[in-house]
Each structure stands twice: as C-alpha cells, then as structure tokens.
Design a protein around this motif. Structure first.
Motif, PDB file in Angstrom:
ATOM      1  N   LEU A  20      47.693  71.451   3.888  1.00 55.39           N
ATOM      2  CA  LEU A  20      47.055  72.498   4.679  1.00 55.39           C
ATOM      3  C   LEU A  20      48.094  73.437   5.257  1.00 55.39           C
ATOM      4  O   LEU A  20      49.176  73.006   5.665  1.00 55.39           O
ATOM      5  CB  LEU A  20      46.253  71.863   5.833  1.00 55.39           C
ATOM      6  N   TRP A  77      44.656  73.026  17.567  1.00 55.60           N
ATOM      7  CA  TRP A  77      44.077  73.244  16.249  1.00 55.60           C
ATOM      8  C   TRP A  77      43.300  72.026  15.779  1.00 55.60           C
ATOM      9  O   TRP A  77      43.708  70.886  16.027  1.00 55.60           O
ATOM     10  CB  TRP A  77      45.177  73.535  15.225  1.00 55.60           C
ATOM     11  N   ASN A  78      42.203  72.265  15.072  1.00 54.56           N
ATOM     12  CA  ASN A  78      41.498  71.195  14.373  1.00 54.56           C
ATOM     13  C   ASN A  78      42.354  70.783  13.185  1.00 54.56           C
ATOM     14  O   ASN A  78      42.668  71.610  12.327  1.00 54.56           O
ATOM     15  CB  ASN A  78      40.126  71.688  13.910  1.00 54.56           C
ATOM     16  N   SER A  79      42.762  69.523  13.126  1.00 58.43           N
ATOM     17  CA  SER A  79      43.705  69.087  12.094  1.00 58.43           C
ATOM     18  C   SER A  79      43.075  68.989  10.708  1.00 58.43           C
ATOM     19  O   SER A  79      43.785  68.886   9.710  1.00 58.43           O
ATOM     20  CB  SER A  79      44.326  67.734  12.464  1.00 58.43           C
ATOM     21  N   SER A  80      41.740  69.021  10.628  1.00 57.61           N
ATOM     22  CA  SER A  80      41.069  68.934   9.329  1.00 57.61           C
ATOM     23  C   SER A  80      40.942  70.285   8.646  1.00 57.61           C
ATOM     24  O   SER A  80      41.153  70.416   7.441  1.00 57.61           O
ATOM     25  CB  SER A  80      39.677  68.316   9.481  1.00 57.61           C
ATOM     26  N   ASN A  81      40.610  71.325   9.449  1.00 59.38           N
ATOM     27  CA  ASN A  81      40.358  72.626   8.829  1.00 59.38           C
ATOM     28  C   ASN A  81      41.279  73.740   9.316  1.00 59.38           C
ATOM     29  O   ASN A  81      41.212  74.865   8.818  1.00 59.38           O
ATOM     30  CB  ASN A  81      38.900  73.042   9.043  1.00 59.38           C
ATOM     31  N   GLY A  82      42.107  73.460  10.322  1.00 54.24           N
ATOM     32  CA  GLY A  82      43.052  74.459  10.806  1.00 54.24           C
ATOM     33  C   GLY A  82      42.473  75.481  11.753  1.00 54.24           C
ATOM     34  O   GLY A  82      43.148  76.457  12.097  1.00 54.24           O
ATOM     35  N   PHE A  83      41.231  75.292  12.249  1.00 50.68           N
ATOM     36  CA  PHE A  83      40.630  76.245  13.171  1.00 50.68           C
ATOM     37  C   PHE A  83      41.196  76.041  14.581  1.00 50.68           C
ATOM     38  O   PHE A  83      41.422  74.913  15.020  1.00 50.68           O
ATOM     39  CB  PHE A  83      39.114  76.085  13.215  1.00 50.68           C
TER      40      PHE A  83
END
Length: 254
Positions: free
Chosen positions: A136, A169-175
């Motif tokens: 990511l 940041w959301n570590s799954s989607n980068g938001f």
C-alpha cells in the motif's frame, strides 16, 4: 541523561521487557542499553554505510529493523547483532522511519521520493517482510514523512512530518482519520504511541516533547523546552517512561 553516541541520536525504541532500549545514530551504528544500569550492552550493530535514521523492535523482541540515509532497511538478529537478510529494500531516497506491525508481518517505511517533473512527493509505503511484497502507498503529507507508527491493534497508522502535523490513517485502505494534531512550531522528527493507544509522544526541532490524545487529537498538558534539538522518542510498554534522544548524542529518560 546519558551520552549514548558520538553523534546525534536519531532513533530509539523500548524492548517489551522495559529493561532495554535500542538507539540509532548518525554515527552509523545501533546500540542496546540497560535502562536501570544506564549501561551499553555488548557491541554495536554495524552495517549501514550512512546515517541510521530510524529503528524499531519486532513484537517478539527478537529482531530489530533500522532505516538509513543509505536508502535501505536492515533487519537484525538481536542476539547475534548480525543482519538477518541483506538490506531489505532500496528506496529512491533516505528511509526516515520504520516500524513493525503488531502481527509482525508487515513493515511500513516512511520516506521522501524526489521526482524531476512533479516536485516532491511525501509518502508512506507498506511492505510485507515475508516476501518484500509492496502492499500500500499513502500520499500522506506535504513534506517529509519523518516518523510512522502502527497502533497496537493494527487498525491505524500514525505519521509525523516536516509540515509540523501528525496524521492518523486507516491501515487497510490508507484513508485519513479525523483532523491532524497541530501545535509544533518546527518540523516533527519522531513519534511514539503508548501500548494502550491512548496517547502519542512527538519530538520536534522546536526542542519540545509533546503528548497528544489519540481520540481528540489535542495536546495533553504543556510542552517543556529542552537545550538541544530532539530527534527521537519512545514510550515504555507500561507507559511509565519516555525516552528521548537529542542532537548532542544524549539519551534522556523521563
């Protein structure tokens, strides 16, 4: 206060046992310290060919990751002080921050990439340490990503930058999650998160250590000034100690 290296202390991390600290320095080495004895343990880790800029310890306390101005990440065996692999990745520029995920599988590295046409991009990249697979990319800040940490539940990444902000940041989607933490008046050099995830600590070239609430993203208490630039910070597992390293090569425990 302890004179830890001959040059600036640029990275610091606590082992889970709380009795040891690892430091990284512009003298190109890493060292392990006994917290109670304030003494250097064994010999230095040597392998980087330029300044070491960041250090992290794996969840099982068996491995150390270090990033450097030589554009590489090195994984070390704690017991032997030897490289586990050859330098892990070759970035396009210095690796300014490394950290292990709580599950130990992934290793994000904050760094800057210089491009000829589009100017300067400031990204976070996440890699798998199993097979060095790129997972990511996050366009995170308007300046260098100086430090990045993973929350202990693995759900968030927190980053600090030369743009004087701390972002979540959301570590799954980068938001991005919520608003940035704002308060430092010079660029932020280092970031650490408490084991319960309730607060983070940051150091800056404004010579302060600041604490921030991870829910409100507001500063906790006042920020005392220090005599030298603060380059790195770490929080012990029980949350009772904060360690900071400065540009004079000194290690301080709070």
């Amino acid at each position: 206060t302890k004179q830890a290296h001959t040059k600036a202390v640029t990275g610091i991390a606590f082992f889970k046992d709380g009795r040891r600290i690892v430091t990284a320095s512009r003298d190109k080495t890493l060292r392990i310290w006994d917290v109670e004895k304030r003494a250097f343990i064994g010999r230095s880790f040597e392998g980087h060919i330029h300044y070491v800029t960041s250090v992290a310890i794996s969840p099982d306390d068996m491995r150390i990751a270090s990033g450097g101005d030589d554009d590489t990440i090195i994984i070390w065996d704690v017991a032997s002080k030897q490289m586990v692999l050859r330098p892990l990745v070759k970035h396009a520029d210095q690796v300014s921050s490394v950290c292990f995920s709580p599950m130990e599988r992934d290793l994000p590295a904050g760094h800057g990439i210089k491009q000829k046409i589009y100017g300067t991009l400031r990204n976070i990249r996440i890699w798998s340490t199993d097979d060095v697979t790129f997972l990511l990319n996050i366009n995170a800040h308007g300046d260098w990503v100086e430090s990045v940490v993973w929350s202990f539940d693995g759900q968030q990444l927190v980053s600090a930058s030369g743009d004087r902000t701390i972002k979540f940041w959301n570590s799954s989607n980068g938001f991005q999650i919520g608003l940035p933490c704002i308060g430092h008046i010079s660029y932020i050099r280092s970031l650490a998160i408490s084991s319960d995830g309730s607060f983070i600590a940051t150091t800056s070239r404004d010579k302060t250590v600041r604490l921030w609430d991870t829910q409100s993203h507001q500063q906790i208490g006042q920020a005392p000034e220090h005599t030298a630039y603060l380059d790195c910070v770490a929080i012990s597992l029980n949350g009772e100690l904060i360690a900071s390293g400065d540009s004079d090569g000194k290690l301080q425990l709070w």
